[in-house]
Design an enzyme around this catalytic site. Structure first.
Site, PDB file in Angstrom:
ATOM      1  N   SER A   1       0.799  -1.236   0.000  1.00 52.09           N
ATOM      2  CA  SER A   1       0.000   0.000   0.000  1.00 52.09           C
ATOM      3  C   SER A   1       0.826   1.278   0.000  1.00 52.09           C
ATOM      4  CB  SER A   1      -0.966  -0.002   1.187  1.00 52.09           C
ATOM      5  OG  SER A   1      -2.055  -0.858   0.928  1.00 52.09           O
TER       6      SER A   1
ATOM      7  N   LYS B   1       0.039   3.682  -2.720  1.00 50.46           N
ATOM      8  CA  LYS B   1      -0.964   4.741  -2.574  1.00 50.46           C
ATOM      9  C   LYS B   1      -0.321   6.117  -2.459  1.00 50.46           C
ATOM     10  CE  LYS B   1      -4.619   1.901  -0.456  1.00 50.46           C
ATOM     11  NZ  LYS B   1      -3.986   0.583  -0.417  1.00 50.46           N
TER      12      LYS B   1
ATOM     13  N   SER C   1      -6.287   3.023   4.449  1.00 48.55           N
ATOM     14  CA  SER C   1      -5.682   2.320   3.314  1.00 48.55           C
ATOM     15  C   SER C   1      -6.755   1.664   2.453  1.00 48.55           C
ATOM     16  CB  SER C   1      -4.664   1.272   3.790  1.00 48.55           C
ATOM     17  OG  SER C   1      -3.774   0.945   2.747  1.00 48.55           O
TER      18      SER C   1
END
Length: 497
Positions: A86, A89, A334
């Protein structure tokens, strides 16, 4: 149009006030201290912390830089390409803020082929434009506008149009076994979320004990109007109070049949489980049909999917909260689905194709304007769910350095989870990490987790007021180096430079 129900988490999920997110005297901008070129003592200390076997037995890339100058104070396998999970991101959110702008919003519109005649239109097209925050309440607001436009009957039904994105709903690089899980929902230009968690393309299945021992559990759906599109199969049994529960909630692939099986004990409170649905555009059209009927609009036909005609009359429109808010909503917990919406939306910048391939190309081109991007970098989605994504610790640190120079930096910085903060709206995925250390309520960073992957990248300020930009990417097959990454964060926060 504003979206009051999209703000259920309150001002803490907007661009967070610095007074909540920072230590006293700290600002989002790096402090103007004399630049460091090297810090041998710090480098030695970090090397000692990272000598842990959980690091040395895996593949770990680390870069720590002084935020004000960008000078690298410590590096370990800085150019090794590792799946970022993640931490991807960070790249997608920064690209979206830079290319779309913090004030960018998404619309969802209702069109008729022509103006109503005696209150009647042949069809009603519900056209999505990639809004990752659409909920039932927004469809109700659209229905109110439809009625205000003089429409009392839609003879041919509602047509859901998710064509703002392509028809590839599930990324080819994702694990095919994840299709049932809320973090791997289908991505469509028209979609719906069941709650303020904004899990796009999902419903919530609820269950609670039945009326007595041996009876089936009571099942439900959120939103309730999903009934008729989603079919629940109840294979549960209510057991004695205190006997525990073991419940499986599973959607059959390529269908919207969800089977709930197992046992639930008497006196247990209601439980919600989030499950993906198939064909989000048709699902949104189904819910909108039921909303229209409840509002008094006669819609005799079943909902379908298709393309909105070029000759049309707009009868209703809904606008999302701005991108600045969306970035916070996706970064703190997330949220994969919201991030994939940004990735496909970015695909429409320049190339005008709402695809993962186009989105990745736009993001890579943008990233190359912030730094020299090595050929080992691989981008295939926006959220980092695919193991195929590859970044280096140096690329992420240079991205974070670039972000500090942009007018949207405060929004970006405040959207990051804050270590050790017990409020999920602030701490996010770092709520339970680095508690009781100098990093608590100080370190702002994005976490990343996949099977065999852990990552942590962001900013932290030491006791002297000097900020560091850091990235740690780890691939492992035994014990995770995550705890060691937290020790690095705490070490930096407690350092006196």
């Amino acid at each position: 149009m504003t979206k009051p129900l999209h703000l259920l988490l309150g001002p803490l999920l907007l661009a967070l006030p610095l007074s909540l997110a920072l230590n006293p005297g700290q600002t989002a901008r790096a402090q103007p201290l004399p630049a460091l070129v090297t810090d041998a003592a710090l480098a030695k200390k970090l090397a000692s912390v990272l000598s842990d076997s959980r690091v040395t037995r895996g593949t770990v890339g680390v870069v720590v830089a002084e935020s004000s100058s960008g000078a690298e104070l410590y590096r370990r396998s800085a150019t090794t390409a590792i799946s970022p999970a993640s931490n991807m991101k960070l790249v997608t959110a920064a690209a979206a803020l830079d290319l779309l702008g913090p004030g960018h919003t998404f619309s969802t519109d209702a069109y008729a082929p022509a103006a109503p005649v005696n209150g009647v239109v042949s069809k009603l097209y519900l056209k999505g434009n990639g809004d990752p925050t659409l909920r039932e309440a927004d469809l109700r607001a659209l229905a109110t506008q439809v009625k205000a436009a003089g429409i009392t009957k839609v003879t041919g039904g509602v047509v859901g149009d998710g064509g703002y994105f392509d028809s590839d709903l599930y990324n080819n690089y994702w694990d095919p076994d994840d299709y049932n899980n809320s973090y791997a929902a289908q991505i469509s230009g028209l979609t719906l979320s069941p709650s303020s968690a904004y899990a796009v393309g999902t419903v919530q299945v609820t269950y609670q004990p039945g009326s007595g021992k041996g009876k089936k559990a009571k099942l439900g759906l959120v939103p309730a109007l999903a009934a008729g599109y989603v079919k629940l199969v109840n294979k549960t049994t209510t057991t004695s109070a205190g006997s525990g529960a073991s419940i499986s909630v599973r959607r059959s692939n390529h269908t919207n049949t969800i089977t709930v099986s197992g046992r639930v004990a008497l006196k247990r409170s209601l439980v919600k489980r989030t499950v993906t649905i198939s064909n989000p555009a048709r699902y949104a059209a189904h819910v909108f049909t039921r909303v229209l009927r409840a509002a008094g609009v006669d819609v005799p036909a079943s909902p379908t999917t298709g393309s909105t005609p070029t000759v049309r009359v707009q009868v209703a429109s809904d606008t999302s909260v701005p991108l600045s808010t969306i970035v916070t909503l996706l970064m703190k917990p997330s949220n994969n689905g919201m991030t994939e919406h940004l990735a496909k939306t970015l695909g429409r910048v320049g190339t005008k194709a709402g695809t993962w391939k186009a989105g990745a190309a736009v993001i890579r081109t943008w990233l190359a304007k912030t730094q020299s991007v090595p050929s080992t970098v691989v981008l295939v989605d926006g959220s980092g769910l695919a193991h195929r994504n590859k970044l280096t610790a140096r690329v992420l640190v240079r991205l974070l350095q670039y972000a500090q120079t942009r007018p949207w930096f405060d929004t970006f910085y405040n959207a990051l989870p804050v270590a050790g903060n017990p409020d999920p709206a602030i701490g996010g995925t770092l709520t339970d990490r680095m508690v009781g250390t100098a990093a608590a309520n100080n370190l702002h960073a994005k976490t990343g987790t996949l099977s065999g992957i852990t990552a942590l990248s962001g900013y932290v300020t030491d006791r002297s007021g000097r900020r560091y930009t850091f990235s740690m990417l780890g691939k492992y097959s035994g014990s995770s180096p995550r705890i060691v990454f937290d020790k690095v964060g705490a070490t930096l926060a407690g350092w006196t430079s």
